[in-house]
Each structure stands twice: as structure tokens, then as C-alpha cells.
Design a protein around this motif. Sequence first.
Motif, PDB file in Angstrom:
ATOM      1  N   ARG A 202      11.363 -37.851  61.544  1.00 44.50           N
ATOM      2  CA  ARG A 202      10.077 -38.310  62.067  1.00 44.50           C
ATOM      3  C   ARG A 202       9.050 -37.202  61.836  1.00 44.50           C
ATOM      4  NH1 ARG A 202       7.999 -41.463  66.440  1.00 44.50           N
ATOM      5  NH2 ARG A 202       5.748 -41.078  66.513  1.00 44.50           N
ATOM      6  N   GLY A 203       8.146 -37.457  60.928  1.00 42.80           N
ATOM      7  CA  GLY A 203       7.085 -36.488  60.665  1.00 42.80           C
ATOM      8  C   GLY A 203       5.927 -36.699  61.607  1.00 42.80           C
ATOM      9  N   GLN A 204       5.162 -35.654  61.830  1.00 43.29           N
ATOM     10  CA  GLN A 204       4.015 -35.774  62.719  1.00 43.29           C
ATOM     11  C   GLN A 204       2.758 -35.217  62.076  1.00 43.29           C
ATOM     12  OE1 GLN A 204       3.847 -33.053  66.205  1.00 43.29           O
ATOM     13  NE2 GLN A 204       5.869 -32.357  65.533  1.00 43.29           N
ATOM     14  N   ARG A 205       1.652 -35.639  62.612  1.00 41.21           N
ATOM     15  CA  ARG A 205       0.354 -35.174  62.133  1.00 41.21           C
ATOM     16  C   ARG A 205      -0.086 -34.025  63.040  1.00 41.21           C
ATOM     17  NH1 ARG A 205      -4.474 -33.079  60.631  1.00 41.21           N
ATOM     18  NH2 ARG A 205      -5.577 -34.428  59.150  1.00 41.21           N
ATOM     19  N   PHE A 206       0.008 -32.797  62.534  1.00 42.99           N
ATOM     20  CA  PHE A 206      -0.431 -31.640  63.297  1.00 42.99           C
ATOM     21  C   PHE A 206      -1.955 -31.536  63.257  1.00 42.99           C
ATOM     22  CE2 PHE A 206       3.859 -30.454  61.825  1.00 42.99           C
ATOM     23  CZ  PHE A 206       4.452 -30.150  63.045  1.00 42.99           C
ATOM     24  N   ALA A 207      -2.487 -30.705  64.126  1.00 40.70           N
ATOM     25  CA  ALA A 207      -3.929 -30.444  64.124  1.00 40.70           C
ATOM     26  C   ALA A 207      -4.322 -29.758  62.820  1.00 40.70           C
ATOM     27  CB  ALA A 207      -4.305 -29.572  65.314  1.00 40.70           C
ATOM     28  N   ASN A 208      -5.585 -29.905  62.431  1.00 36.28           N
ATOM     29  CA  ASN A 208      -6.061 -29.258  61.217  1.00 36.28           C
ATOM     30  C   ASN A 208      -5.955 -27.746  61.344  1.00 36.28           C
ATOM     31  OD1 ASN A 208      -6.730 -31.654  59.877  1.00 36.28           O
ATOM     32  ND2 ASN A 208      -8.697 -31.775  60.931  1.00 36.28           N
ATOM     33  N   TYR A 209      -5.851 -27.098  60.200  1.00 39.80           N
ATOM     34  CA  TYR A 209      -5.624 -25.650  60.166  1.00 39.80           C
ATOM     35  C   TYR A 209      -6.748 -24.877  60.840  1.00 39.80           C
ATOM     36  CZ  TYR A 209      -2.071 -26.473  56.544  1.00 39.80           C
ATOM     37  OH  TYR A 209      -0.968 -26.883  55.840  1.00 39.80           O
TER      38      TYR A 209
ATOM     39  N   ASP B  93       7.158 -49.351  64.345  1.00 37.62           N
ATOM     40  CA  ASP B  93       7.224 -48.077  63.622  1.00 37.62           C
ATOM     41  C   ASP B  93       6.240 -47.081  64.241  1.00 37.62           C
ATOM     42  OD1 ASP B  93       9.204 -48.573  61.637  1.00 37.62           O
ATOM     43  OD2 ASP B  93       7.797 -49.888  60.598  1.00 37.62           O
ATOM     44  N   PRO B  94       6.300 -45.802  63.812  1.00 39.93           N
ATOM     45  CA  PRO B  94       5.424 -44.785  64.412  1.00 39.93           C
ATOM     46  C   PRO B  94       3.945 -45.143  64.305  1.00 39.93           C
ATOM     47  CG  PRO B  94       7.147 -43.740  63.132  1.00 39.93           C
ATOM     48  CD  PRO B  94       7.249 -45.206  62.852  1.00 39.93           C
ATOM     49  N   SER B  95       3.189 -44.639  65.240  1.00 38.37           N
ATOM     50  CA  SER B  95       1.779 -45.029  65.352  1.00 38.37           C
ATOM     51  C   SER B  95       0.948 -44.477  64.204  1.00 38.37           C
ATOM     52  CB  SER B  95       1.193 -44.523  66.671  1.00 38.37           C
ATOM     53  OG  SER B  95       1.017 -43.118  66.634  1.00 38.37           O
ATOM     54  N   GLY B  96      -0.096 -45.212  63.899  1.00 40.05           N
ATOM     55  CA  GLY B  96      -1.090 -44.783  62.931  1.00 40.05           C
ATOM     56  C   GLY B  96      -2.461 -45.163  63.430  1.00 40.05           C
ATOM     57  N   PRO B  97      -3.508 -44.638  62.809  1.00 38.69           N
ATOM     58  CA  PRO B  97      -4.867 -44.899  63.293  1.00 38.69           C
ATOM     59  C   PRO B  97      -5.355 -46.277  62.892  1.00 38.69           C
ATOM     60  CG  PRO B  97      -4.949 -43.618  61.292  1.00 38.69           C
ATOM     61  CD  PRO B  97      -3.486 -43.769  61.631  1.00 38.69           C
ATOM     62  N   ALA B  98      -6.417 -46.708  63.522  1.00 41.94           N
ATOM     63  CA  ALA B  98      -7.124 -47.892  63.049  1.00 41.94           C
ATOM     64  C   ALA B  98      -7.692 -47.596  61.669  1.00 41.94           C
ATOM     65  CB  ALA B  98      -8.238 -48.260  64.019  1.00 41.94           C
ATOM     66  N   ALA B  99      -7.758 -48.616  60.833  1.00 41.92           N
ATOM     67  CA  ALA B  99      -8.283 -48.450  59.479  1.00 41.92           C
ATOM     68  C   ALA B  99      -9.800 -48.530  59.530  1.00 41.92           C
ATOM     69  CB  ALA B  99      -7.711 -49.517  58.553  1.00 41.92           C
TER      70      ALA B  99
ATOM     71  N   LEU C 168      11.060 -32.817  56.226  1.00 32.13           N
ATOM     72  CA  LEU C 168      12.164 -32.701  57.182  1.00 32.13           C
ATOM     73  C   LEU C 168      13.413 -33.427  56.677  1.00 32.13           C
ATOM     74  CD1 LEU C 168      10.278 -33.253  60.571  1.00 32.13           C
ATOM     75  CD2 LEU C 168      11.002 -31.077  59.554  1.00 32.13           C
ATOM     76  N   ALA C 169      13.214 -34.617  56.090  1.00 29.28           N
ATOM     77  CA  ALA C 169      14.359 -35.352  55.554  1.00 29.28           C
ATOM     78  C   ALA C 169      15.005 -34.580  54.409  1.00 29.28           C
ATOM     79  CB  ALA C 169      13.919 -36.734  55.089  1.00 29.28           C
ATOM     80  N   LYS C 170      14.178 -33.969  53.596  1.00 24.75           N
ATOM     81  CA  LYS C 170      14.682 -33.164  52.474  1.00 24.75           C
ATOM     82  C   LYS C 170      15.509 -31.983  52.971  1.00 24.75           C
ATOM     83  CE  LYS C 170      11.587 -30.739  50.331  1.00 24.75           C
ATOM     84  NZ  LYS C 170      10.433 -30.375  49.469  1.00 24.75           N
ATOM     85  N   ALA C 171      15.078 -31.389  54.074  1.00 22.97           N
ATOM     86  CA  ALA C 171      15.836 -30.262  54.636  1.00 22.97           C
ATOM     87  C   ALA C 171      17.222 -30.700  55.090  1.00 22.97           C
ATOM     88  CB  ALA C 171      15.059 -29.650  55.790  1.00 22.97           C
ATOM     89  N   GLN C 172      17.310 -31.904  55.671  1.00 24.87           N
ATOM     90  CA  GLN C 172      18.626 -32.403  56.092  1.00 24.87           C
ATOM     91  C   GLN C 172      19.532 -32.652  54.890  1.00 24.87           C
ATOM     92  OE1 GLN C 172      18.711 -35.546  59.133  1.00 24.87           O
ATOM     93  NE2 GLN C 172      16.518 -35.178  59.488  1.00 24.87           N
TER      94      GLN C 172
ATOM     95  N   ILE D  33       5.224 -40.596  60.996  1.00 22.71           N
ATOM     96  CA  ILE D  33       5.810 -41.324  59.872  1.00 22.71           C
ATOM     97  C   ILE D  33       7.329 -41.186  59.969  1.00 22.71           C
ATOM     98  CG2 ILE D  33       6.129 -41.365  57.359  1.00 22.71           C
ATOM     99  CD1 ILE D  33       3.425 -42.381  58.022  1.00 22.71           C
ATOM    100  N   THR D  34       8.030 -42.254  59.669  1.00 21.19           N
ATOM    101  CA  THR D  34       9.481 -42.185  59.562  1.00 21.19           C
ATOM    102  C   THR D  34       9.875 -42.158  58.093  1.00 21.19           C
ATOM    103  OG1 THR D  34       9.909 -43.331  61.644  1.00 21.19           O
ATOM    104  CG2 THR D  34      11.656 -43.393  59.996  1.00 21.19           C
ATOM    105  N   CYS D  35      10.717 -41.209  57.729  1.00 25.05           N
ATOM    106  CA  CYS D  35      11.267 -41.137  56.381  1.00 25.05           C
ATOM    107  C   CYS D  35      12.781 -41.277  56.480  1.00 25.05           C
ATOM    108  CB  CYS D  35      10.907 -39.819  55.702  1.00 25.05           C
ATOM    109  SG  CYS D  35      11.548 -39.664  54.017  1.00 25.05           S
ATOM    110  N   ARG D  36      13.337 -42.214  55.741  1.00 23.41           N
ATOM    111  CA  ARG D  36      14.787 -42.410  55.704  1.00 23.41           C
ATOM    112  C   ARG D  36      15.286 -42.265  54.275  1.00 23.41           C
ATOM    113  NH1 ARG D  36      13.863 -47.438  58.807  1.00 23.41           N
ATOM    114  NH2 ARG D  36      13.967 -46.936  61.030  1.00 23.41           N
ATOM    115  N   ILE D  37      16.370 -41.513  54.111  1.00 27.00           N
ATOM    116  CA  ILE D  37      17.035 -41.401  52.813  1.00 27.00           C
ATOM    117  C   ILE D  37      18.401 -42.066  52.943  1.00 27.00           C
ATOM    118  CG2 ILE D  37      17.835 -39.870  50.988  1.00 27.00           C
ATOM    119  CD1 ILE D  37      15.934 -37.729  52.032  1.00 27.00           C
TER     120      ILE D  37
END
Length: 766
Positions: free
Chosen positions: A591-598, A515-521, A540-544, A464-468
Motif C-alpha cells: 500500500r503506497g501513500q502520498r507523502f507531503a511535498n518536499y 480500493d484506497p482513496s483518491g482525490p476528486a477529479a 514497496l512491492a519491488k522491495a518485497q 495506491i495498492t500494488c499487487r505482484i
Amino acid sequence: MNAGQPVPDGVEITVGYRGIGGRPDRLETRTVDPKEGDAPPWDANTKHTFVGSDHDRVDGLAKATGRAKYSYDMTFPGMLHGMVVRSTIARGKLTALDLDEAKQMPGIAAVIALKEVGKRVRFVGDAIAAIAGVDHHRVRDAAERIKAAYEAQEHVVDALQSAEAPVVSGGVIEDPWPEHADLDKALAAAKTAHDATYRTEVQTHSSLETHGGVAKWTGNDLEMWCSTQATFGVRGELAEALKERGVKAASVTVHAEFVGGGFGSKFGAGIEGLACCLLAWEAKAPVKLMLDRFEEHTTTGNRPSALIQIRAGVDADGKLTAWDWRSFGGCGFNGRERGSGGNAAMPDYYTRDAKVRRDHKDLAADTDPARPMRAPGHPQGWFGAELFLDELAAKAGLDPLEFRLRNDAETIRQDQWRLGAEKFGWAALRARKNEAGARFVRGTGLASARWGQNGNPGRPPHGITCRIHQDGTVESRTGAQDIGTGLKTVLTLLTAEELGVDPRHVKATAGHTSDPSGPAAGGSTTTPSLAPAVRHAAFLAKAQLAELVGKHLGVDPAEIVCGGGTIGSAAKPMPWAEACKLIGPNPIEARGQRFANYEQRDADKKVIPATRPFSSTQCGCQFAEVEVDTWTGLVRVVRMLGVQDCGLVIAKKLAESQVLGAMIQGLSYALHEQRIMDATSGRMLNGDFLRYKIAGPRDLPELEVVMHSIANGHDNVSASGLGEPPSVAAPAAVANAVFHAIGVPIRHLPITPDKVLAALEAKKKG
């Protein structure tokens, strides 16, 4: 919360849910190990401001006013209109194809072959050629000039007439059950046993927007506005199909910002999408090719039919001790090519302590193919299984709810059963007696819901892309498509929650492969795959931004907190808009990413192998009340209630809408929908909304939904999918209500008046 602080190893979280339906809390403490740099996990104790609220769809106004542009709405100067020419036989071989006369027709810019001479024809409507011209009228005229010849072969359009089908007489499978020593012994020892056969018909896709798109070339670069459930899948499919023209994945951009539904039928570009691109290439002009409603019914796949036989037994305590299942799926031609696609699933959580056998076989026919359709295989299987359970419970002298409570192995649904029964008034409705000889009789039924044995908690890799921006506005962007389920609203609420800003300041964009990839719906994967990436991007955007604010205020960025529309230290909060002025002309972008499940850890902080979170599936149940006119056989659904979980409920109103839509679709499947084929021509006879009946406004009952929010502990959000699970129960709940009303089961969907009258007549004769 503090902005952008790293997550330590071994985070302790509370998973589960507060008690519902008078049941105790189901809360557990787990230790999980988030990936370095991920957002801190939400859990059952997290207090949310926007997540879980009744927020309206962020694109609702655009859709209601017509400003939302679907693929069907796209137009360009000089755009041509495309059409697919289709076979007129159900099975055989294409022996000749002459396109020359069509190419000479006025206003025609391109005519191409889609099937080579000598290749197999698989069903009436198989694509053989495509045409593009200045308007639909000239294209249709040109289609009449295409000369195709065939070598026709004997065809079968009813899967139950195929050579591989079992013998069925009077609606019952007559083939003997294969021997099974353990099952046979358990059935012989059962206090009560039952054996019955169930059948469902083909259900066609009836999406708001038909298949197709608009193709536009600039050199070797292709833009495709496609009605699809898989933007990145379509991009890859088209790049592969067009690689001989020098096209690569980077040369293809797919747009699907607004999609009029799919329900499983739109995972690929399809022959219509490829034809659109080829016509645009040939004509050197943009081409729009959208299927008409008849093509949609007859060429884009369907929910396959099913034939199911079950025999089972219970002991003196009403516990299932034996469960024997065999099913047959009525595929189209793909059953011949792949031998798959017609699976009928069954609810195994009732049979954990029983001797079980399950056997399935697909049956081919010369029709368009089986395709996924909202919870593939489950509505068919659950209809058979849940109606069977009601019949078995009646034989055993047990209330259907009590019977399920004795056998359902899933604690979450046990709580949902009790909550739903109390809200629906189950006990009073089941105790109500219809007046003897009354014309109108009422009945109440229920059924369970689940999607997949292990659920679908989402998975990487997606981003996901986040822009402020310096004016305080925020963008949240994904290349995944929103097929009408509300993905953009989910992005908006998660981003607003993480940043502590009003959702009005967030603009969510979906459906562009730039834009960044996402899964099929599909498979209920979109939200659980993307929600953790949305949070990570905003985190991440908030940290910046915290770095800029900390420098401006002269405080350590670790002390910066945000929420309530402010960001800063506790002593020096700044309004969000003021803080964003520090950004300058170039927006903050993360740019956020989808990490593996916990992974879960034990008391000694060691990873526990093969562990699961609190809930790895989605549970639900539904209740239905019907009124049956015993003079005409007409069934009217009066009320329905759905109880459903989906992990953390992110957008409550949207979640309820998903369940409401599923109940409406299930009602339609139970009472109305049936493809009618002509055995001689191989053609569908009711391929339009005049003769293919779907539920309309006057068919709808009073509908109610209870969303059950659960912190499942999968990831930093704890969301699960919701597209499939609630669509499973409704047909069975309606069928069980009809059984209760008239005292005899209707084992063949749809439950049409003729079947009701025949059942009542058979009941009279004993």
C-alpha cells in the motif's frame, strides 16, 4: 535501479528543464528531504523507459469497442427506470404536491417527494418529486399525474437585469470607477491608456455521459454506479443523506470505473443521485436514473457568464504601470444562497510591477446554479484580459507578442512564447496583409494559460495498492475515478517504470471505493496527488520481491536491481516471470501513500521555511489563426498551436490529448456556445444539441501541441495537473486572431456572425 533501498536524508536533485526555443537550460540543484521509506525522487537527469512515451490508452480498445461499461450501461434483473419531476416556475414557493394518483398508475413501483410543501422553488427545473417504474413510457405517464401547485414570484433569468448589476449601455459599463489615488496617478502618467468592457455568456456542460446512476440495495448496504468525478465524495454525501436509514460510509460502495466526462459538474451525487437511491429503497429493486440531454443542459449547473471592465496604462517602454479591474459573475440561484461561484480570474503575472486594483461581485439569477467548469473563472477572465492587452498593444504601437514578453513575469512562459512563436510562424503571419476589400481575411492571435496562482502540485492523504502475482502480472489499484483523462494509463506507466516491466503486464483499476482513496477529479489534482503514491506502492512491492529473489540467489537484497524485464543481481539476473514464481499463491501486496511535498534545505541542510520548488504552477500559451468571411460574418479557425507544461510528462499522447481537447472546447466557447433564456417563462430555449451549438468535426482546425516537461521538485515524480491550464487560453487566442483579421475587437463571446458584421459596419462608420 536497486530495489527498495531507503532514501537518505538531504537528497540532492536537479530541477527545471533543458532549454527550449533556443533559450538556455533552466536547471537548478536543490536539496530535498523525502519522508522515510518513500521512493527515491526522479529529477531532470532521470532516464525513463516508459514514462514520457507515446503509449496508447490502456482502456482505449475497451472504449472503442463498447466493452467499457459506464453507469449508463449498467443493468440488473428487475431493474426499474427513474425520472425526476421538476418545477415549471422560475421562482416562488411549492404550495401543494399530490403524488397519490401517480402511485396508482400501472407499472409504477415508487413515487417520492423531493421538495417539501412550503419550500422555495429556485429555477425552472428544480426537483420536486421522483418516480420509478418498469419503463420510461409508464414513468412519463405517471409524471403527468403528479399535481403540483406554486405561489409564483417575479423572476430574473438574466444576471445583468438583477438589481445588483451595473448599468450597461452599448456594451459598456457606465458606472463611474471608484476613486483610487495611486491608480489614478499612475493612469494619468501613462504614455498610453485604454478602457474597455468585455462580456461572456453562460456555457452549459456537454459531457458525453449525462448525470445520474444506478442504485442497488442489499439490506442496508448500498451499491451505486455513479457518473461522478468524486467516488469518495459521493460515498460520504450519500451516507450522510441516508443515515436515518442506518446507512454509514462503510455501507456504501460507489463504482465509477468508466465516466463519460464531467468538466467540474459531477463532484456530488446531486439530487438525481439521491433520488435514485431513495427510489431503489422504496421499490426494493435496482433503479437506473440518468438525466436526459435537456435536463443536462438546464439543471446540472454551468460556467457562469461574466462582465469585465478593465482600464490600464503603459509607459514609454511598453511596461504596464496601472491595472484596474472590476468583474461581475452571472451566477444562478446559488449567487442568492451563497453569494459565490461566478469569479472571473485575471493573469496577474503581467501586472507584477503595476499599481493594481481588482474587484469582483457575483450577480444572482433564478436559473440553475453556477458550477465549476474546467478552470473555473479563468477562460472568462483571460478572454477579457488578453483581448484588452492586444487592444492596448495596438494603441501603443507594439506587436502583441513583444508586449507580452516585456510584461510576463514568468520565465517558463517567456521560453514558451518564443518557442510557440517560432513554430507557428508568428512574425510572418502578423506581417501578412489582407487584400483591401477582400471577402476572406485572415488574422493571428495568441494568449497565455495558467491555472491558479500557486498551481496545484497535489497533496496527501491518498493511497495506491500494488499487487505482484506469481504469474508475473501486476495490479495497480485506486478508488479514484478516471473521468476520461487517462488515469489508468498513468497508473500503468508509472508502475511499469518503477518495476522495470513491460506495461502489458500491468493492469490498472480505478473507480471503486473498496480500493484506497483518491482525490476528486477536479482542480488538476488527480495525477499530482496519486502519481507519487503509485511509485511508492510499486517501490514497496519491488522491495518485497527483492527479498525473495535475494534469498533465492543467495545475495544481499540490497544488490538486487530490476529493469528491462529482469530482476536480480548484476551477475545473476532473473527474467521477471521466473522471479515472480517465487511469490506463491498469495500475491505480494503493498500500500503506497502520498507523502507531503518536499521541504527544501539550504547549504547547511536546514529546512528553508515557506520555500517553493522550481515551479509551483503550470504555464502555457496558445496561438490561433482564423479566416473571417466579411460578407457573412462567419469565423473559421484555421490553425491552433498549444505549448503547455504539466511538470513531468508521464503519458505524452494523453497529455497532448488533454491540450487538444482544451483547444477544441475553447474554440467552441469562443465561437458557438450560448444559453438562451426566455425572460417570461424562465425556461432555457436551446437545451439540446440541435439548438445549443458546440464545435463539431467540420469546425475543427489543424491542431498541434508541444508538451513542455519540467522536473518541478515537488515529490518523487514531479508531476503537476493538466486538466485546467490549457483550457484557459483558447477563447482569448481566437478572439485576438479575429481582432487582427478585421481590425476591430469583438468584446462579447460567442463571436457570432451578427457581431462580426455589426463590428465591420461600425468600423466603416468610424
